[in-house]
Design a protein around this motif. Structure first.
Motif, short mmCIF file in Angstrom:
data_model
loop_
_atom_site.label_atom_id
_atom_site.label_comp_id
_atom_site.label_asym_id
_atom_site.label_seq_id
_atom_site.Cartn_x
_atom_site.Cartn_y
_atom_site.Cartn_z
N GLY A 52 37.27 100.00 40.00
CA GLY A 52 35.83 99.94 40.09
C GLY A 52 35.33 100.78 41.24
N GLY A 53 34.03 100.84 41.41
CA GLY A 53 33.46 101.56 42.53
C GLY A 53 33.42 103.06 42.29
N ASN A 54 33.61 103.83 43.36
CA ASN A 54 33.49 105.29 43.28
C ASN A 54 34.79 105.93 42.83
N THR A 55 35.22 105.63 41.63
CA THR A 55 36.42 106.26 41.10
C THR A 55 36.08 107.69 40.71
N ASN A 56 37.09 108.57 40.79
CA ASN A 56 36.84 109.98 40.51
C ASN A 56 37.66 110.47 39.33
N PHE A 57 38.05 109.57 38.45
CA PHE A 57 38.82 109.99 37.29
C PHE A 57 38.09 109.67 36.00
N VAL A 58 38.45 110.42 34.97
CA VAL A 58 37.84 110.26 33.66
C VAL A 58 38.93 109.94 32.65
N THR A 59 38.72 108.92 31.83
CA THR A 59 39.69 108.53 30.83
C THR A 59 39.24 109.02 29.45
N GLY A 60 40.07 109.82 28.81
CA GLY A 60 39.74 110.35 27.50
C GLY A 60 39.97 109.33 26.39
N THR A 61 39.58 109.70 25.19
CA THR A 61 39.74 108.80 24.05
C THR A 61 41.21 108.56 23.72
N ASP A 62 42.09 109.42 24.22
CA ASP A 62 43.53 109.26 23.99
C ASP A 62 44.17 108.35 25.03
N GLY A 63 43.35 107.80 25.96
CA GLY A 63 43.88 106.90 26.98
C GLY A 63 44.45 107.59 28.19
N ILE A 64 44.39 108.92 28.23
CA ILE A 64 44.90 109.68 29.37
C ILE A 64 43.77 109.90 30.37
N ALA A 65 43.97 109.44 31.60
CA ALA A 65 42.98 109.61 32.66
C ALA A 65 43.34 110.84 33.50
N THR A 66 42.35 111.62 33.85
CA THR A 66 42.59 112.85 34.62
C THR A 66 41.62 112.95 35.79
N VAL A 67 42.02 113.73 36.80
CA VAL A 67 41.19 113.96 37.99
C VAL A 67 41.10 115.46 38.23
N ALA A 68 39.91 115.94 38.54
CA ALA A 68 39.73 117.35 38.86
C ALA A 68 40.50 117.70 40.14
N GLU A 69 40.89 118.96 40.25
CA GLU A 69 41.77 119.40 41.36
C GLU A 69 41.24 119.02 42.74
N GLY A 70 39.97 119.21 43.00
CA GLY A 70 39.43 118.98 44.33
C GLY A 70 39.17 117.52 44.66
N GLU A 71 39.40 116.60 43.72
CA GLU A 71 39.07 115.19 43.92
C GLU A 71 40.29 114.27 43.88
N ARG A 72 41.47 114.83 43.89
CA ARG A 72 42.69 114.04 43.76
C ARG A 72 43.12 113.41 45.08
N THR A 73 43.83 112.29 44.97
CA THR A 73 44.37 111.61 46.15
C THR A 73 45.89 111.75 46.17
N PRO A 74 46.47 111.82 47.36
CA PRO A 74 47.93 111.94 47.45
C PRO A 74 48.64 110.69 46.93
N ALA A 75 49.79 110.88 46.35
CA ALA A 75 50.63 109.74 45.99
C ALA A 75 51.16 109.09 47.26
N PRO A 76 51.41 107.79 47.23
CA PRO A 76 51.95 107.13 48.43
C PRO A 76 53.42 107.50 48.66
N ASP A 77 53.98 106.99 49.73
CA ASP A 77 55.40 107.18 50.00
C ASP A 77 56.21 106.53 48.89
N LEU A 78 56.98 107.34 48.18
CA LEU A 78 57.84 106.85 47.10
C LEU A 78 59.25 107.32 47.41
N SER A 79 59.96 106.51 48.15
CA SER A 79 61.30 106.88 48.57
C SER A 79 62.19 105.64 48.59
N GLY A 80 63.49 105.89 48.50
CA GLY A 80 64.43 104.78 48.52
C GLY A 80 65.71 105.13 47.79
N LYS A 81 66.41 104.12 47.33
CA LYS A 81 67.65 104.32 46.60
C LYS A 81 67.38 104.43 45.10
#
Length: 215
Positions: A52-81
């Motif tokens: 909710g709120g100020n989301t910057n992504f758009v979900t198409g009719t195929d269920g795939i949500a996308t974000v424009a290049e200048g509005e994307r957020t970094p993925a979090p730390d995804l590391s481990g075994k």
């Protein structure tokens, strides 16, 4: 009837709850609530875009949500075994497009899409694309390793049995809210697209191609 006979019966035992017991109970409830929030849509055939709120992504009719290049957020730390016992950090793949697939060996939709991920990961291996799995809710790595062998999956998967890695994604972003979920990270490690359902080969390639084409 006397007043004494109308009085409620009281137990001779007292309910002794120490402060430390109350703290442990609250911690357990908090952890349980977080796990429930993640798994409420687990292993479903679809999901909602959420956020909710100020989301910057758009979900198409195929269920795939996308974000424009200048509005994307970094993925979090995804590391481990990994499920193979090796150390992996998704940040090391910056400069490549990364396909993150959340899966479990117990999940029927995950089995349905596995052959497509195995195929497309090999087709795009020489095109600057790295596939990475996040295996969750498998209580041991044995079943997960057998799953990969059965479906011919050769890319690595982080082992995340309790969903701790998944909870690192910020609310309101393209976070994985279902199992399976698939995220596409651009070459800067930012989240470009998401699906919350099992993918066919056609839909997986449809998600991937536009991000690969970016310069």
């Amino acid at each position: 009837m006397s007043a004494a006979s109308r009085a409620p019966l009281r137990s001779n035992r007292t309910n002794r709850t120490t402060p430390s017991t109350r703290v442990r109970r609250r911690a357990a409830l908090t952890a349980g609530a977080a796990a429930t929030a993640l798994l409420v849509t687990a292993c479903g055939s679809g999901g909602t875009s959420g956020g909710g709120g100020n989301t910057n992504f758009v979900t198409g009719t195929d269920g795939i949500a996308t974000v424009a290049e200048g509005e994307r957020t970094p993925a979090p730390d995804l590391s481990g075994k990994t499920i193979a016992g090796k150390t992996l950090d998704v940040a090391d793949y910056k400069g490549k497009v990364v396909v993150l697939n959340v899966w479990g060996s117990w999940c029927n939709p995950c089995r349905a899409e596995a052959k497509y991920f195995a195929k497309v990961s090999k087709e795009y291996a020489g095109k600057g694309v790295q596939f990475v799995g996040i295996n969750t809710r498998d209580t041991s790595t044995g079943a997960a390793l057998a799953f990969e062998k059965d479906w011919g999956i050769t890319y690595p998967s982080l082992y995340d049995p309790t969903g701790k890695l998944l909870l690192r994604f910020d609310k309101g972003t393209l976070n994985p809210q279902a199992i399976p979920s698939t995220l596409i990270l651009d070459r800067d490690g930012k989240i470009a697209a998401r699906s919350l359902s099992a993918l066919s080969e056609e839909r997986l390639v449809k998600m991937l191609k536009p991000v690969v084409a970016e310069k």
